[in-house]
Design a protein around this motif. Structure first.
Motif, PDB file in Angstrom:
ATOM      1  N   GLY A   1     185.434 -23.783  76.041  1.00 20.35           N
ATOM      2  CA  GLY A   1     184.585 -23.644  77.208  1.00 20.35           C
ATOM      3  C   GLY A   1     183.799 -22.243  76.990  1.00 20.35           C
TER       4      GLY A   1
ATOM      5  N   ILE B   1     173.899 -23.294  72.250  1.00 23.03           N
ATOM      6  CA  ILE B   1     173.527 -23.058  73.504  1.00 23.03           C
ATOM      7  C   ILE B   1     171.687 -23.082  73.329  1.00 23.03           C
ATOM      8  CG2 ILE B   1     173.228 -20.592  73.053  1.00 23.03           C
ATOM      9  CD1 ILE B   1     174.385 -21.971  76.406  1.00 23.03           C
TER      10      ILE B   1
ATOM     11  N   TYR C   1     189.235 -24.813  79.756  1.00 21.71           N
ATOM     12  CA  TYR C   1     187.662 -24.809  79.732  1.00 21.71           C
ATOM     13  C   TYR C   1     186.844 -24.600  80.608  1.00 21.71           C
ATOM     14  CZ  TYR C   1     183.638 -27.645  78.168  1.00 21.71           C
ATOM     15  OH  TYR C   1     182.289 -27.753  77.692  1.00 21.71           O
TER      16      TYR C   1
ATOM     17  N   ASN D   1     178.499 -20.254  79.426  1.00 24.24           N
ATOM     18  CA  ASN D   1     177.135 -20.500  79.864  1.00 24.24           C
ATOM     19  C   ASN D   1     176.405 -19.378  80.121  1.00 24.24           C
ATOM     20  OD1 ASN D   1     175.602 -22.793  79.822  1.00 24.24           O
ATOM     21  ND2 ASN D   1     176.746 -24.161  80.603  1.00 24.24           N
TER      22      ASN D   1
ATOM     23  N   VAL E   1     177.986 -24.173  87.753  1.00 19.97           N
ATOM     24  CA  VAL E   1     178.874 -23.449  87.282  1.00 19.97           C
ATOM     25  C   VAL E   1     179.152 -22.235  88.389  1.00 19.97           C
ATOM     26  CG1 VAL E   1     178.558 -24.093  84.766  1.00 19.97           C
ATOM     27  CG2 VAL E   1     177.599 -22.049  85.839  1.00 19.97           C
TER      28      VAL E   1
ATOM     29  N   TYR F   1     183.999 -21.909  80.784  1.00 19.17           N
ATOM     30  CA  TYR F   1     182.764 -22.700  80.391  1.00 19.17           C
ATOM     31  C   TYR F   1     181.585 -21.948  81.259  1.00 19.17           C
ATOM     32  CZ  TYR F   1     179.163 -26.338  80.570  1.00 19.17           C
ATOM     33  OH  TYR F   1     177.951 -26.760  80.725  1.00 19.17           O
TER      34      TYR F   1
ATOM     35  N   THR G   1     180.847 -23.247  75.277  1.00 19.89           N
ATOM     36  CA  THR G   1     180.282 -24.394  76.031  1.00 19.89           C
ATOM     37  C   THR G   1     180.001 -25.499  75.208  1.00 19.89           C
ATOM     38  OG1 THR G   1     178.008 -23.503  75.323  1.00 19.89           O
ATOM     39  CG2 THR G   1     178.958 -22.709  77.088  1.00 19.89           C
ATOM     40  N   THR G   2     180.989 -25.767  74.343  1.00 17.13           N
ATOM     41  CA  THR G   2     181.007 -26.965  73.399  1.00 17.13           C
ATOM     42  C   THR G   2     181.833 -28.254  73.867  1.00 17.13           C
ATOM     43  OG1 THR G   2     181.454 -27.707  70.998  1.00 17.13           O
ATOM     44  CG2 THR G   2     182.291 -25.753  71.933  1.00 17.13           C
ATOM     45  N   THR G   3     181.295 -29.002  74.631  1.00 14.66           N
ATOM     46  CA  THR G   3     182.187 -30.141  75.124  1.00 14.66           C
ATOM     47  C   THR G   3     182.496 -31.011  73.931  1.00 14.66           C
ATOM     48  OG1 THR G   3     180.599 -30.313  76.976  1.00 14.66           O
ATOM     49  CG2 THR G   3     181.891 -32.218  76.603  1.00 14.66           C
TER      50      THR G   3
END
Length: 565
Positions: free
Chosen positions: A518, A130, A542, A550, A76, A546, A521-523
């Motif tokens: 994002g 996380i 996103y 993150n 990232v 993200y 951070t939850t896909t």
């Protein structure tokens, strides 16, 4: 059974791989839309195997966790830093605000329910999905100036609280954003229509004669046709034909020509006449269809046998002038070259004229070998397939990050440091960003990055589960069922507030929901949103959030310990 138990106690490394294998298998199982996920499955399997009281050394756990955090930062880093200077600044601000809300709500819930430091860390990790907070928070607890036995009690309760709250953290996030969030912003039907219109608007160009977009989900094709249309009764040049087609909104190129027995590569000044056979390249739905505009399709093996090339190119820092897809497409070197897909931090973006490009983005290019070979170096660094990882870069990167993270400052009696894990994350961020400026070093193939990410995290989680196994059941009794309620509150409140804040910031509804997914951070939530809206547009919100989410949510593992202590 005793033989197996003695064997696993004698060789704990074998117990780790047994945990991984069973955990990954369970993580793939689905019941309708429900799944435990890999991380939770590995943790629970580790707890089960941990009932055998298997001793595992501490450094093993830390080594894998540092590898995982470095891989996250490396992935990232380019988007994290470049988004601060791009039009995504509003998304960065949103992500920071939402992450602060996640921290504040979790802290408030922990205080209201009377939780200790370890319980608060586990609540933050599970409710905000996380997993890395388990390690960062545990490292920070180790630095607290309290009794060693008390520290161990807090550390042992972290995975228990994580396991209880993570399930709703994942499933609840997908439901809140994919269903409740959609309703809050106008309902499914209305948002689907708004998203389709947004795609059309985003694909409009401010530049005359800019070609139509290519949907990343549709392949580029090469087809051969025999010219029969009367428009060619007076021969036309290849350039005249391509310009005529593109004026009609189609981005189609002439690649090869057969005139009698002679086959030639296309050149702009070549004449095309009735009876000639030509190979056209372009988006599938533009090339295939009503053939009256050109002539009947032919299956000419000799004409269609030529070297087409499909390669990946990383957009580098020196090519910042290509801020949008449309600006890249109008370059002369892009003649005959299609952008098949764009990915950022492993997330595929829709290929629309208005899609913003950032250094570090991976573009998949398709075209004739000679055309792609001209275009690729103009765009950035050719990402040639390789199985080799720059281990000098990885090893020294983690070492330097760990050394910096280990440095401790004291504010009164409170020791504050990034910890070695936080240092590894920051090192990954910086080095991942630097590679967009000089791609000649620090190559980590996607397959290797996936392994570092998944093996690093899950091996760490497996050790956590096995070592916490003997005290896990007692921990469940200690925290009680109210922890599940606390997890629901810590997950739900920030997301509902996030949707409302995104609305105040006047994000398009699809971008709003993507930004929330994002920043958290939850896909899984991103998938639910895209399925609900029948569009990939939410991915545009996103990726930047993200990268920010993150980073901040992992560092919150340090902050929550300081706040609670």
């Amino acid at each position: 059974m005793e033989v197996i138990i003695d064997f696993l106690r004698k060789y704990p490394e074998i117990a780790l791989f047994l945990t991984l294998g069973i955990g990954f298998w369970i993580g793939k199982l689905h019941y309708k839309n429900f799944t435990l996920g890999t991380v939770t499955s590995v943790l629970l399997v580790g707890v089960l195997i941990g009932q055998l009281d298997i001793p595992i050394s501490g450094p093993l756990k830390s080594a894998f966790f540092l590898m995982f955090l470095f891989a996250i930062g490396y992935s990232v880093g380019p988007q994290f830093f470049h988004s601060l200077r791009s039009s995504g600044v509003r998304q960065v601000v949103f992500a920071v605000v939402l992450c602060l809300i996640c921290l504040g709500v979790t802290f408030a819930v922990a205080k209201i329910f009377g939780y200790n430091v370890g319980q608060a860390v586990g609540l933050l990790s599970g409710a905000q999905t996380i997993s890395a907070v388990i390690g960062v928070g545990s490292d920070m607890i180790q630095n607290l100036n309290v009794d060693a036995a008390q520290r161990q009690v807090w550390i042992n309760i972290v995975p228990v609280c994580y396991a209880v709250t993570y399930i709703f953290g994942t499933i609840g996030s997908a439901y809140i954003l994919g269903t409740l969030g959609v309703k809050m912003l106008g309902g499914k039907k209305r948002l689907q229509e708004a998203t389709r219109q947004y795609e059309k608007d985003l694909n409009k160009s401010d530049i005359e004669d800019d070609p139509a977009f290519i949907n990343a989900n549709r392949p580029v094709v090469f087809r051969a046709y025999k010219i029969q249309n009367e428009w060619f009764s007076v021969p036309k040049t290849v350039l005249q034909f391509e310009n005529y087609i593109q004026e009609q909104g189609r981005r189609i190129f002439v690649e090869r020509i057969r005139q009698g027995d002679k086959i030639m590569d296309s050149q702009p000044e070549m004449q095309l006449a009735i009876g000639d056979e030509i190979v056209l390249s372009g988006r599938r739905e533009e090339v295939i269809g009503d053939e009256s505009w050109i002539g009947s399709e032919v299956n000419d093996n000799e004409l269609l046998t030529f070297p087409a090339k499909d390669i990946y190119v990383m957009l580098t820092h020196r090519n910042r002038k290509y801020k949008r897809v449309e600006l890249l497409r109008r370059e002369r070197f892009m003649h005959g070259v299609m952008i098949k897909s764009i990915s950022r931090s492993g997330v595929e973006l829709p290929v629309l004229n208005g899609t913003e490009l950032l250094p570090g983005d991976i573009l998949e290019l398709v075209g004739l070998e000679r055309e792609v070979n001209i275009a690729a170096p103009q765009i950035g660094h050719i990402d040639m397939p390789t199985i080799k990882t720059d281990m000098v870069f990885v090893g020294l990167g983690i070492f330097i990050g760990g050394v910096i993270g280990a440095l401790t400052l004291h504010f009164g009696k409170v020791p504050v440091s990034l910890s070695t894990s936080g240092g590894a994350l920051i090192a990954g961020l910086i080095l991942g960003w630097l590679r967009t400026k000089n791609p000649s070093f620090g190559r980590i193939p996607q397959a290797s990055l996936w392994l570092m990410n998944n093996l690093g995290l899950n091996m760490f989680i497996a050790v956590i589960g096995i070592t916490a196994g003997p005290t896990f059941i007692e921990g469940i009794k200690q925290v009680g069922w109210l922890l599940f309620v606390a997890g629901i509150l810590a997950t739900t409140i920030p997301l509902l507030l996030g949707v409302w804040i995104g609305k105040l910031m006047k994000f398009h509804p699809a971008i709003n929901l993507g930004c929330n997914a994002g920043a958290r951070t939850t896909t899984a939530a991103l998938g639910a949103i895209q399925e609900s809206l029948s569009s990939t547009v939410p991915a545009l919100g996103y990726t930047v959030t993200y990268a920010v989410g993150n980073t901040l949510l992992i560092l919150w593992g340090i902050v929550i310990v300081l706040m609670m202590s």
